[in-house]
Design a protein around this motif. Sequence first.
Motif, PDB file in Angstrom:
ATOM      1  N   VAL A  24       0.551 -14.771  -6.492  1.00 24.59           N
ATOM      2  CA  VAL A  24       0.075 -14.669  -5.259  1.00 24.59           C
ATOM      3  C   VAL A  24      -1.017 -13.555  -5.429  1.00 24.59           C
ATOM      4  CG1 VAL A  24       2.050 -15.278  -3.646  1.00 24.59           C
ATOM      5  CG2 VAL A  24       2.114 -13.051  -4.493  1.00 24.59           C
ATOM      6  N   PRO A  25      -1.939 -13.448  -4.438  1.00 19.80           N
ATOM      7  CA  PRO A  25      -3.011 -12.556  -4.546  1.00 19.80           C
ATOM      8  C   PRO A  25      -2.678 -11.137  -3.997  1.00 19.80           C
ATOM      9  CG  PRO A  25      -3.600 -14.147  -2.755  1.00 19.80           C
ATOM     10  CD  PRO A  25      -2.543 -14.534  -3.492  1.00 19.80           C
ATOM     11  N   ILE A  26      -1.453 -11.274  -3.058  1.00 17.68           N
ATOM     12  CA  ILE A  26      -1.132 -10.001  -2.079  1.00 17.68           C
ATOM     13  C   ILE A  26       0.347  -9.625  -2.236  1.00 17.68           C
ATOM     14  CG2 ILE A  26      -1.089  -8.837  -0.141  1.00 17.68           C
ATOM     15  CD1 ILE A  26      -3.286 -10.812   0.959  1.00 17.68           C
ATOM     16  N   ALA A  27       0.712  -8.690  -2.602  1.00 18.15           N
ATOM     17  CA  ALA A  27       2.215  -8.186  -2.633  1.00 18.15           C
ATOM     18  C   ALA A  27       2.311  -7.002  -2.287  1.00 18.15           C
ATOM     19  CB  ALA A  27       2.868  -8.398  -3.990  1.00 18.15           C
TER      20      ALA A  27
ATOM     21  N   GLY B  59      -3.707  -6.120  -3.720  1.00 14.52           N
ATOM     22  CA  GLY B  59      -4.559  -7.111  -3.088  1.00 14.52           C
ATOM     23  C   GLY B  59      -4.728  -6.590  -1.743  1.00 14.52           C
ATOM     24  N   LEU B  60      -4.469  -5.281  -1.274  1.00 16.56           N
ATOM     25  CA  LEU B  60      -4.832  -4.772   0.350  1.00 16.56           C
ATOM     26  C   LEU B  60      -5.587  -3.579  -0.171  1.00 16.56           C
ATOM     27  CD1 LEU B  60      -1.568  -5.406   2.274  1.00 16.56           C
ATOM     28  CD2 LEU B  60      -3.718  -6.652   2.590  1.00 16.56           C
TER      29      LEU B  60
ATOM     30  N   VAL C 172      -4.766 -12.655   9.903  1.00 10.09           N
ATOM     31  CA  VAL C 172      -4.883 -14.376   9.394  1.00 10.09           C
ATOM     32  C   VAL C 172      -6.052 -14.543   9.652  1.00 10.09           C
ATOM     33  CG1 VAL C 172      -4.079 -16.620  10.081  1.00 10.09           C
ATOM     34  CG2 VAL C 172      -2.385 -14.582  10.018  1.00 10.09           C
ATOM     35  N   ALA C 173      -6.771 -14.379  10.862  1.00 11.05           N
ATOM     36  CA  ALA C 173      -8.148 -14.571  11.200  1.00 11.05           C
ATOM     37  C   ALA C 173      -9.296 -13.920  10.458  1.00 11.05           C
ATOM     38  CB  ALA C 173      -8.584 -14.613  12.502  1.00 11.05           C
ATOM     39  N   GLY C 174      -8.799 -12.707   9.939  1.00 13.02           N
ATOM     40  CA  GLY C 174      -9.856 -11.671   9.411  1.00 13.02           C
ATOM     41  C   GLY C 174      -9.183 -11.140   8.105  1.00 13.02           C
ATOM     42  N   PRO C 175      -9.871 -10.321   7.472  1.00  7.54           N
ATOM     43  CA  PRO C 175      -9.272  -9.833   6.130  1.00  7.54           C
ATOM     44  C   PRO C 175      -7.692  -9.146   6.437  1.00  7.54           C
ATOM     45  CG  PRO C 175     -11.381  -9.108   6.414  1.00  7.54           C
ATOM     46  CD  PRO C 175     -11.081  -9.867   7.581  1.00  7.54           C
ATOM     47  N   PRO C 176      -6.802  -9.425   5.536  1.00 10.13           N
ATOM     48  CA  PRO C 176      -7.175 -10.153   4.101  1.00 10.13           C
ATOM     49  C   PRO C 176      -6.888 -11.615   4.226  1.00 10.13           C
ATOM     50  CG  PRO C 176      -4.924  -9.379   4.408  1.00 10.13           C
ATOM     51  CD  PRO C 176      -5.727  -8.885   5.732  1.00 10.13           C
TER      52      PRO C 176
ATOM     53  N   MET D 102       2.126 -12.888  -0.568  1.00 13.02           N
ATOM     54  CA  MET D 102       1.245 -13.362   0.635  1.00 13.02           C
ATOM     55  C   MET D 102       0.135 -13.912  -0.167  1.00 13.02           C
ATOM     56  SD  MET D 102       1.198 -10.251   3.461  1.00 13.02           S
ATOM     57  CE  MET D 102       1.662  -9.102   2.164  1.00 13.02           C
ATOM     58  N   ASP D 103      -0.133 -15.308   0.235  1.00 12.33           N
ATOM     59  CA  ASP D 103      -1.413 -16.123  -0.208  1.00 12.33           C
ATOM     60  C   ASP D 103      -2.572 -16.204   0.957  1.00 12.33           C
ATOM     61  OD1 ASP D 103      -3.066 -17.503  -1.772  1.00 12.33           O
ATOM     62  OD2 ASP D 103      -1.177 -18.548  -2.805  1.00 12.33           O
ATOM     63  N   THR D 104      -3.534 -16.413   0.392  1.00 12.33           N
ATOM     64  CA  THR D 104      -4.773 -16.665   1.378  1.00 12.33           C
ATOM     65  C   THR D 104      -5.014 -18.155   1.542  1.00 12.33           C
ATOM     66  OG1 THR D 104      -6.093 -16.475  -0.751  1.00 12.33           O
ATOM     67  CG2 THR D 104      -6.058 -14.569   0.553  1.00 12.33           C
ATOM     68  N   ARG D 105      -4.201 -18.899   1.113  1.00 10.78           N
ATOM     69  CA  ARG D 105      -4.166 -20.368   1.335  1.00 10.78           C
ATOM     70  C   ARG D 105      -2.801 -20.941   1.734  1.00 10.78           C
ATOM     71  NH1 ARG D 105      -1.697 -23.034  -2.954  1.00 10.78           N
ATOM     72  NH2 ARG D 105      -1.486 -21.699  -4.767  1.00 10.78           N
ATOM     73  N   PRO D 106      -2.569 -21.943   2.512  1.00  8.63           N
ATOM     74  CA  PRO D 106      -1.338 -22.327   2.829  1.00  8.63           C
ATOM     75  C   PRO D 106      -0.511 -23.007   1.742  1.00  8.63           C
ATOM     76  CG  PRO D 106      -2.930 -23.394   4.221  1.00  8.63           C
ATOM     77  CD  PRO D 106      -3.800 -22.740   3.040  1.00  8.63           C
ATOM     78  N   ARG D 107       0.638 -22.598   1.537  1.00 11.97           N
ATOM     79  CA  ARG D 107       1.457 -22.823   0.122  1.00 11.97           C
ATOM     80  C   ARG D 107       3.179 -22.925   0.689  1.00 11.97           C
ATOM     81  NH1 ARG D 107       1.977 -18.747  -4.459  1.00 11.97           N
ATOM     82  NH2 ARG D 107       3.887 -19.801  -4.870  1.00 11.97           N
ATOM     83  N   ARG D 108       3.733 -23.876  -0.163  1.00  8.80           N
ATOM     84  CA  ARG D 108       4.957 -23.733  -0.051  1.00  8.80           C
ATOM     85  C   ARG D 108       5.571 -22.841  -1.126  1.00  8.80           C
ATOM     86  NH1 ARG D 108       9.088 -26.563  -2.764  1.00  8.80           N
ATOM     87  NH2 ARG D 108      10.899 -26.915  -1.481  1.00  8.80           N
TER      88      ARG D 108
END
Length: 328
Positions: free
Chosen positions: A43-46, A63-64, A103-107, A131-137
């Motif tokens: 994931v890009p964010i933790a 990632g933040l 969600v709508a803006g950064p990140p 957290m990911d910047t794309r939907p995922r399971r």
Amino acid sequence: MFDPLLSDEPARIAALQRLGVLDTAVEEPFEKIVTLVRTVLAVPIATVTLVDRDRQWFKAKRGLDTDQTPRSVSFCTHTIQQREPLIVENADRDPRFAGSPLVAGPPYVKSYAGIPLRTPEGYNVGSLCAMDTRPRRFSPADVAILSNFASIVCDELELRLIAQVDQLTGALTRRGFVEQAEREIARARRNGRFGTLVMIDLDHFKLVNDTYGHAAGDQVLRALSSVISSTLRPIDVFGRLGGEEFAVLLPETTGDDAGFAMERLRQAIAAHPIALENSATLHVTSSFGLANFTSGTTSFAVWLKQADAMLYAAKAAGRNCMRVAEYN
């Protein structure tokens, strides 16, 4: 099933404050955990997130670019309201989060997995988040891995707590109390709502040790601490500064309100019988010194000196009484 600890917000905040971790410097154990979470779960964010009254603050992050965000827009405020992990596979389709600026803006958080961080008392003080910047399971294996890392975070937080807590009485150590008090001073200066520092000394404690032995003295200190702890509010800070000397910090409470509260405590201590292991029963008393923190108080050391002077004035006046610093 109703869980009262999940709805007791003042006690949860008090548990968070007891950890003494908010607004502290970067620490390697937490940094390693978020690095591992990001690598293992891809994931890009933790983050290791602690949820305060009105904000979420990141003890560690990858990632933040920010150290905190408002609690009102956070995923983690939902995580701490439950015992199980919070999984959001597509934030854009979740009515709780679709309009969030995160969600709508950064990140641009599109999917989220959060594990509540629980204190030994059972309060959720934050969460370990992936957290990911794309939907995922997030698979069951992903959640299990994240849960294991969350357990390590909780262990680290508990180690901090143990280091700050006096093992005999359960009160904060001198170091732990000073750290909490300095944070409270900084918060009070920000919002202009000051508090009261109280010094408490057990009267004639040497006589207890000399007459009944040090084991009995320890029993008296534990009993005294129990009375104090059960009388204080969740937001109050209680510490043992050394020997039979204790301190209490009453946030946002000054003047007559502080005096009335400590007079009730003084009476509660005097009225509490202490049954010793040799079947003897003691009644002990304590002396109190109070000092308000004002805009003119330059430091915690000065504040402590003022309260300590009032404590000695109470002892000079015959003990089992209270003296309050006067201000012009």
